[in-house]
Design a protein around this motif. Sequence first.
Motif, mmCIF file in Angstrom:
data_model
loop_
_atom_site.group_PDB
_atom_site.id
_atom_site.type_symbol
_atom_site.label_atom_id
_atom_site.label_comp_id
_atom_site.label_asym_id
_atom_site.label_seq_id
_atom_site.Cartn_x
_atom_site.Cartn_y
_atom_site.Cartn_z
ATOM 1 N N VAL A 26 -86.558 7.341 -63.719
ATOM 2 C CA VAL A 26 -86.904 8.695 -64.134
ATOM 3 C C VAL A 26 -86.602 9.717 -63.032
ATOM 4 N N LYS A 27 -87.067 9.446 -61.827
ATOM 5 C CA LYS A 27 -86.949 10.421 -60.743
ATOM 6 C C LYS A 27 -85.629 10.283 -59.970
ATOM 7 N N GLY A 28 -85.097 9.082 -59.906
ATOM 8 C CA GLY A 28 -83.863 8.866 -59.156
ATOM 9 C C GLY A 28 -84.088 8.614 -57.679
ATOM 10 N N HIS A 29 -85.348 8.628 -57.231
ATOM 11 C CA HIS A 29 -85.658 8.348 -55.826
ATOM 12 C C HIS A 29 -87.090 7.833 -55.734
ATOM 13 N N TRP A 30 -87.416 7.303 -54.564
ATOM 14 C CA TRP A 30 -88.753 6.773 -54.346
ATOM 15 C C TRP A 30 -89.755 7.904 -54.226
ATOM 16 N N ILE A 31 -90.942 7.678 -54.749
ATOM 17 C CA ILE A 31 -92.038 8.635 -54.613
ATOM 18 C C ILE A 31 -93.116 7.947 -53.789
ATOM 19 N N PHE A 32 -93.476 8.527 -52.679
ATOM 20 C CA PHE A 32 -94.403 7.875 -51.751
ATOM 21 C C PHE A 32 -95.752 7.557 -52.406
ATOM 22 N N GLY A 33 -96.361 8.498 -53.087
ATOM 23 C CA GLY A 33 -97.710 8.310 -53.626
ATOM 24 C C GLY A 33 -97.820 7.171 -54.615
ATOM 25 N N GLY A 34 -97.069 7.242 -55.700
ATOM 26 C CA GLY A 34 -97.177 6.239 -56.747
ATOM 27 C C GLY A 34 -96.620 4.892 -56.365
ATOM 28 N N ASN A 35 -95.487 4.894 -55.698
ATOM 29 C CA ASN A 35 -94.841 3.624 -55.358
ATOM 30 C C ASN A 35 -95.635 2.826 -54.335
#
Length: 61
Positions: A26-35
């Motif tokens: 969905v985002k195309g990159h890592w998300i610090f909070g959720g991941n």
Amino acid sequence: MTTKNAIKTIILILTTALIQIGVLRVKGHWIFGGNVAFPFLIAILLWYMPKRAKEFMGSCK
């Protein structure tokens, strides 16, 4: 390792992998909070909460 813990570990690994793939798609990159937070939240739900729920239900009688 007991069967119960093995099943919990498999659930933790699978859900973490699926969330990582979904966020990347969905985002195309890592998300610090959720991941980063998601595996810890699932581990708390699978290992810590059942014990606390049993203690709570036992004290309500």
